[in-house]
Structures are given as C-alpha cells and as structure tokens.
Enzyme design. Structure first.
Site, PDB file in Angstrom:
ATOM      1  N   GLN A   1       0.646  -1.326   0.109  1.00 52.75           N
ATOM      2  CA  GLN A   1      -0.153   0.030   0.242  1.00 52.75           C
ATOM      3  C   GLN A   1       1.269   1.354   0.071  1.00 52.75           C
ATOM      4  OE1 GLN A   1      -1.689   0.619   4.136  1.00 52.75           O
ATOM      5  NE2 GLN A   1      -3.870   0.677   3.254  1.00 52.75           N
TER       6      GLN A   1
ATOM      7  N   SER B   1       4.926  -1.222   4.206  1.00 55.73           N
ATOM      8  CA  SER B   1       4.560  -2.961   5.279  1.00 55.73           C
ATOM      9  C   SER B   1       4.847  -3.930   3.655  1.00 55.73           C
ATOM     10  CB  SER B   1       2.921  -3.632   6.206  1.00 55.73           C
ATOM     11  OG  SER B   1       3.559  -3.056   6.851  1.00 55.73           O
TER      12      SER B   1
ATOM     13  N   SER C   1       1.085   5.741   2.698  1.00 53.01           N
ATOM     14  CA  SER C   1       1.637   7.230   3.943  1.00 53.01           C
ATOM     15  C   SER C   1       2.750   8.076   2.942  1.00 53.01           C
ATOM     16  CB  SER C   1       1.336   6.424   4.982  1.00 53.01           C
ATOM     17  OG  SER C   1       0.989   6.323   6.146  1.00 53.01           O
TER      18      SER C   1
ATOM     19  N   GLU D   1      -9.385  -1.846   5.232  1.00 54.73           N
ATOM     20  CA  GLU D   1      -7.625  -2.135   6.127  1.00 54.73           C
ATOM     21  C   GLU D   1      -8.364  -2.049   7.947  1.00 54.73           C
ATOM     22  OE1 GLU D   1      -5.104   1.727   6.406  1.00 54.73           O
ATOM     23  OE2 GLU D   1      -3.088   0.598   6.951  1.00 54.73           O
TER      24      GLU D   1
ATOM     25  N   GLU E   1      -6.612   8.960  18.129  1.00 51.95           N
ATOM     26  CA  GLU E   1      -7.387  10.083  17.773  1.00 51.95           C
ATOM     27  C   GLU E   1      -8.201   9.867  17.001  1.00 51.95           C
ATOM     28  OE1 GLU E   1      -3.938   9.666  18.566  1.00 51.95           O
ATOM     29  OE2 GLU E   1      -4.351   9.231  20.777  1.00 51.95           O
TER      30      GLU E   1
END
Lengths: 371, 415
Positions: free
Chosen positions: B142, B178, B145, B261, B388
C-alpha cells in the site's frame, strides 16, 4: 423458542413506546419518593397488555415460553427508562430462582401468579455484608416438628422486599444452604425499607422471627441453585446496565451536538468528541457481551457461565463509565438534582455492586474459566 | 444451504488432510514447550524471513490450486464465487491445522489491495493481477503514507504528472510501507491536482514494483525489525491504463482500502499474538511465575480477560451482521481500537507478572520473549489510522457529532 430479529425489534419498540409514556422522567421522580416505589396500575398494564412478566416463563406455568434473549430486550428498555417496578426482582431474581430450583410443585404454585402479574416476588440472599455467596449465609431454617419449617435471621438489600407477595429466602439447614418460600403475610416476618443510593430500586431489610416457610428444591441444594441463578441474574442485570449506558451515551451526544460554548457546539471539540467515542466503545462492548450471553443461555451452550461473568463485569464498567462521563459532558447542569444524570449515576454505581462487585465477579469469571 | 455448507466443510477437511497436518490442541498448552515467540511484527534475520515468505507463497499456491485461495472471488478472475460465510467456515477448519503463516500475502495484499483492485481497476488489470495475487505470485503493498501524510492521508504530495503520450510520471516518497520489499505491485496514492481541494486532487495507480525508478529501502522500527520500508519514486513511468478510478477521484479508491484495512486490523486472527490473549496461556504464565494467588494480579487478569472475551463477542456479532449482508461500516473502528488496547494491556499485564525477567534475557522460556509484543504495542495505536483519528471517525460518523471547524491553515488547501 427464540424470536426472529424483526420480532425482537417489534418487542423493543413496543416496550420502549410503553415506557416513554408510563415511565417518563417525571413519573420516575414521583415514584422514587413514594411507597410503594412503583405504580400498581402501570405494573398491571405491563403484565396484562404487554405480558412482560409472562414473556420468559414456560407455557406450562402460564408463560409465553420465550427465553433470555427476549427478556434481555425488555431489560435493556427498563434499564434505559429506569422503570420503577417489581420487574427485576419478580421476573429475573425470583422467577428464575424457582425455575433453577427444579421444584415443579413450587413452580406450579407460584409461577402462574407471577406470569399473570398477580404475584410480585423477591429473593432474599444477602445479609448485612451484602454477599450473595450462599456459603456465607447465617439465617437458619429448622424443622418445626410438625413436618414444616421455620426461618430465623435477617436479610438485607432485598430488592422490592417490602412489597413482594412472595419471598424466596436462602437459609442454612444441617444439609447446608437451602431455599425456602415465605408468604409476606406470614407471622414473624417484618420488612423495613432501606435508604438506598439508587432511589429508583427499592430495597428492604427483612427480619425472620420463626417464620413458617416451605422448602423449595432439595434440602441443601441452595448453593447449586444460587450458582445458576447468579449466572442468569448477572446477564439480566447486564442487559439493564447496557440499556442505561446506551441512554447516557444518547443523552451526551445529543447535548454535545446542540450545546454551544466558545462559539461552537461542544461536540466539535476533540476532547468531548473522544469522550463520546470512548463511551460508544464501552456501550457497544456491553451490548455485545450481554446479548451474546443471553443467546448462549437460550441455547444451553456450555460457554454460558463464562459469558455471563464477562457480561456482568463488562456492562458494570460500561454503565458506570457512561453515567460518569455523561455528567462531565453536561458540565454544571449535569451536577444538579433537576437533571436526570444523577439518577443514572446512582443506578450505575448501585448495579455494579448489587451482586457483590468487581472483586467478586472477577473471581467468578476466573472460576468459570477454570483458572 | 445447510447441506451445501456441510459439503464445503467436508471438502476443506479432505484438502487439508491431504496437504497439512493437524495442529496440537491449544488447550493442552505446556509451559516451556514449543515456540515462545510473541512477535506482532517480524524481526527475523533476512535469510529466515525469505524462507518464511517462500513458505507463505507455496501454501497460498496450494490453497489456490485446490479452490481455497480466493473463496469469495468472482469466478472470471480465478475466484471460487462462494459467500463470505464459506470463507469464514474455511478459516475455522484451517485453524485446526498447522499451515504456513500467510500474513505477508494476506493482510495487505489480499485483505486490502485485492478488494480495491476488484472494485476499481480496468478488466485487463484484474486479469493480469488478481489471479497472480491470490496464487501467491504477486505480493502487494500500500503506497499510501508519506513523511508528511500519515493518518491525514488526503495530504499526500507524491506527484503524478500526465505526459504527452498519456503515461504518468510519478515522483515522491512513501513511508511505513509494509511488505514492500517482497511486493510485485503497489497501490499508490498521488497528487494530480495541487490546486483542487485536498480530497479531490488525488489519483490512484497500480505500480509494478519492478518499474525503473522504484526504490525500496528498509526502515528499521523500534522493535529492531524492518517490517516497514521507505519507497522512493523517481520518474516512475506508469501507463494510464494502470490508473484505478477517475483522474482526481482517487480518494474513493483509498476509502475502499481503508474500510478493509480496519476490518483486517481489528480481527484477532491466529499467530503468536493470539497466545498473548489466551486465558490458558496467561494462567499458565502465572503458575510458572508463582504469582498464581496474588490477588491484585488476579483482579488485573480478570479485567484483561473481560476485555478480550467481550471483544470476541463484539466481533462475533459483527460477523453475524456481515453474514446477514450488512456492509462493514465505521463500527470496524471499534474493533480496531479494542484490538490494539487489548494487546497493549496484555503486554503490560504480562510484564508485571514477569517483573525483572522481562528486562534482561535469562534464557528462560517464555520470559524475555514477551519484549517482542511489548515493543510492538506503541505501533498498535498508530498503524491503520491513529487512535485519535479512529475516535474522530466514531464520533462524527456513528454519533453524528459536528466536525472540527476548519482552521485558517487548512482553508488554504480546503476552501
């Protein structure tokens, strides 16, 4: 017999609708300061029109033959509305004790009256230390010489103990803890109301002075029966707690959406938002664990006792958390007598400790897991 | 339906009997026997890790060739065309056997990227990659990020610029990726319109990892392992037919992946960490350390088990919902939150039971090994969206609380 999903939804909405009119906050506040602490006319309607007392009793005793799953739905709603009524004491504690005792004669004698709403009942186990462990009971039962029995001793924390027509009491015989049925009118029985942390749940202290009593179940079987009853009662209580916790969450989120401070709804502040999210997580866990335990009870699954202990612990924590944070979200107004938040806080704290509290239910969980 | 399920279970059992061995009964755990690993992330030396990946691929191929590699997939792309319930049933049967851990293939690739390709890719990409992924040939990662875009994924800045011949040129840096070191393909989120509101200027591409300009560098994390990677994209040329979804419509594609996910991260699964949450294992640990009758520890154990068992009940009920056809929703964030919290509490509980035995290695079985889980726990509150962010999702999408007001800085990219 287990109802389908849509039948459960219908049951829930009809009970909720009934309680919204009959157990409004105003009604609850009035009843919690009156004696008896429930409205007999509303109780008669709940039993007649809605057949709430008959719902989870076997058909042979005048019930409708449903089980814990349906009872759980009703209890979530009574907990949500803080319904002042003999429902928990009569239908959960006493009726389930009669069923667990396996005493067909006692069941045939008392359950039809309970199912019809004619009889209210109470279960007297705990004494001044509040323990529900039958091994710690000091009340005694002795044969009276004419084939009957008499009970001597004192019971405390008896839910609806001043108003119940029938009192089931755990007393010690030479064979060990045993279960007896006592008529409220019996000579030698006095009942005084106790001041309670949770004003919506009436409790009494009962004094037995050589009160004539009828054995229920086998002599000395009280320990075995109470172990079963505690599993059922803790799942019933968990459902009630889950319902109350959900109500606290609903009230908090509604308030957080509409109350403005510093020029914006307080629910847009992350600190408040996260508090509500944490409440949601707890409420979801409490609902899942109490509903799953009820399902396992209905299916006579061997995993039930563990699930019952999990539900009890989980719902106790969730309710206390939700009730506490509900006051915090409401700020100053939440700490007033006029606001209902304290009624839920009182109920949550009282329910957490009603059957012994964390130290007891944690050990029961480990025991049920064989640890 | 009942009969069909029974036949399917029998078929699965026949397949597993022929290709795998029965696992020992988990209840019969003996202290000091077997593997004492509690790793959530792998921290194996490279050669052992490659061996593990090889075994994972091999088991996935055997599964696929016997009709159990992609139970719910459409038949036209190599799937079996069966239901989610069949999938669950197979997992239940397989859990009774010793098989290779296929997490390296399954968690990201089959759990998140596969469903995204199926939902958004052009048919030729599905033909080319889906059977390869489910056969274990193409591991997927993926490429979401970035150093400047973690949980706020809509802030990605890796650029994709259209060329005259219609191809796209990708430039930028991805991070915390990952399994990138083993991957054949990656799903990349790129910025295609820097002037659009930030959720609207994103486009998704499928990037073959052997394309020139793709460079994977291992990123060492606090566990000491290198599960994650940095991926540098330098003038990576990708044909337009490798685009998923619309130009500037990549956020929809990303959401498909993110939903899956959360469902994947929240599920407990098997593997070494399952032991950390098992009542048998935890009570055996207390016996072995003579802390059996410590009242304070017993109470903490009970509290921990309440959470673990209640979470299982919550997941069981969510699965019943999925079976009844309810799509996975934001509730999956509840599971994800709880899973991370439960493992964290378990690790800290165990560390208190072990005391000094977890701060230095005496060589005793099942003691220092718990550092693996302990050191993984901080990541559990971050990966797949921070705690959060998860709480914001629950508060806004489930409870309907108002969004945080847009700040002046945010207004510049989100008018």
């Amino acid at each position: 017999m287990t109802a389908e999903e849509h039948e459960l939804r219908e049951l829930r909405s009809s009970v909720r609708e009934f309680l919204e009119t009959k157990s409004s906050e105003e009604a609850v506040r009035k009843l919690m300061e009156s004696e008896p602490r429930f409205d007999p006319a509303v109780w008669a309607q709940a039993c007649g029109q809605l057949r709430l007392a008959a719902l989870a009793l076997p058909e042979e005793y005048g019930g409708d033959g449903f089980g814990m799953v349906e009872l759980g739905v009703v209890l979530e709603e009574t907990g949500r509305a803080l319904f002042c009524s003999p429902f928990f004491a009569t239908v959960v504690l006493a009726a389930q004790t009669l069923l667990a005792s396996g005493d067909a004669r006692a069941c045939a004698r008392h359950l039809p009256g309970i199912a019809a709403g004619r009889t209210t009942a109470a279960l007297a186990v705990a004494e001044d230390d509040g323990s529900w462990d039958p091994a710690l009971v000091s009340a005694r039962a002795l044969p009276d010489g004419d084939g009957g029995w008499t009970v001597r001793g004192r019971k405390s924390f008896v839910v609806d103990g001043t108003t119940a027509d029938l009192v089931l009491v755990v007393a010690r015989t030479v064979a060990g803890p045993s279960l007896f049925a006592v008529d409220r009118e019996a000579t030698g029985l006095t009942a005084e109301p106790m001041d309670t942390l949770d004003a919506t749940r009436a409790m009494a202290r009962l004094t037995f002075d050589a009160v004539p009593a009828t054995p229920v179940g086998a002599d000395g079987a009280g320990g075995r029966v109470m172990a079963k009853v505690l599993d059922i009662a803790s799942v019933g209580l968990a459902a009630e707690q889950a319902g109350g916790a959900r109500r606290c969450l609903d009230t908090s989120t509604e308030y957080a959406r509409t109350r403005h401070q510093f020029g914006r709804p307080i629910g847009s502040f992350q600190a408040v938002k996260h508090k509500c999210a944490d409440m949601l997580v707890q409420v979801e866990l409490a609902e899942a664990s109490s509903r799953e335990a009820a399902r396992l009870a209905a299916e006579h699954d061997p995993a039930f006792p563990v699930a019952a202990a999990v539900a009890h612990a989980c719902a106790s924590r969730a309710y206390l958390y939700a009730a506490t944070e509900n006051i915090q979200v409401h700020g100053g107004i939440g700490f007033t007598w006029e606001h209902p938040a304290h009624l839920y806080f009182r109920r949550a704290k009282s329910s957490q400790l009603l059957l012994g509290g964390p130290a007891v239910y944690h050990e029961r969980l480990l025991d049920r897991l064989g640890i | 339906m009942e009969q069909d399920m029974q036949d399917f279970a029998d078929e699965a059992r026949r397949f597993l009997n022929a290709h795998a061995t029965k696992a020992p009964d988990r209840a019969a755990l003996t202290w000091g026997v077997g593997d004492d690993s509690t790793a959530y992330f792998s921290s194996l030396p490279p050669e052992q890790e490659h061996e593990q990946v090889r075994r994972a691929r091999e088991w996935q191929r055997i599964r696929y060739e016997n009709g159990f590699g992609w139970i719910t997939g459409p038949v036209e792309y190599g799937g079996r065309g069966l239901t989610f319930v069949h999938d669950l049933l197979y997992d239940a049967v397989e859990s009774e056997y010793e098989v290779a851990d296929t997490g390296v293939i399954g968690v990201v690739g089959l759990g998140m990227i596969g469903p995204t390709i199926l939902a958004h890719a052009q048919p030729h990409l599905k033909d080319r990659w889906l059977p390869a992924m489910y056969r274990g040939d193409a591991i997927a990662c993926q490429l979401f990020s970035e150093p400047g875009a973690g949980s706020d994924l809509a802030s990605v800045s890796t650029r994709a610029v259209r060329q005259d011949d219609g191809d796209w040129l990708l430039n930028g840096q991805k991070v915390w990726t990952s399994v990138a070191q083993h991957s054949g393909i990656g799903l990349a989120l790129t910025r295609t319109d820097p002037d659009a509101p930030k959720h609207r200027g994103i486009t998704a591409f499928l990037v073959p990892m052997d394309t020139p300009g793709v460079e994977v560098r291992p990123l060492r994390q606090m566990t000491g392992g290198t599960d994650f990677n940095e991926v540098f994209l330098t003038d990576v040329r990708i044909p337009d037919d490798h685009r998923l979804g619309e130009v500037d419509g990549g956020w929809t594609v990303a959401l498909t992946t993110l939903m899956n996910e959360r469902a994947t991260v929240g599920s407990e699964g098997a593997g070494p960490v399952a032991a950390a949450l098992s009542p048998d294992h935890l009570s055996a640990l207390m016996r072995a350390t003579w802390t059996w009758d410590d009242r304070a520890l017993r109470a903490r154990l009970a509290e921990l088990l309440v959470d673990v068992l209640a979470t299982r009940h919550l997941n069981a009920r969510a699965l019943q919902g999925l079976r009844a056809g309810v799509a996975p929703g934001p509730e999956m964030s509840v599971s994800k939150l709880l899973h991370g919290q439960n493992l964290t509490r378990a690790a800290h509980f165990v560390s208190e039971v072990l005391g000094p035995r977890i701060i230095a290695d005496t060589g005793q079985w099942g003691t220092y090994a718990w550092t693996e889980l302990l050191l993984a726990t901080p990541a559990l509150r971050i990966l797949g969206g921070t705690e959060e962010i998860m709480k914001n999702i629950l508060a806004e999408r489930v409870l309907g609380l108002p969004r945080e007001p847009v700040t002046t800085a945010a207004k510049e990219v989100r008018p």
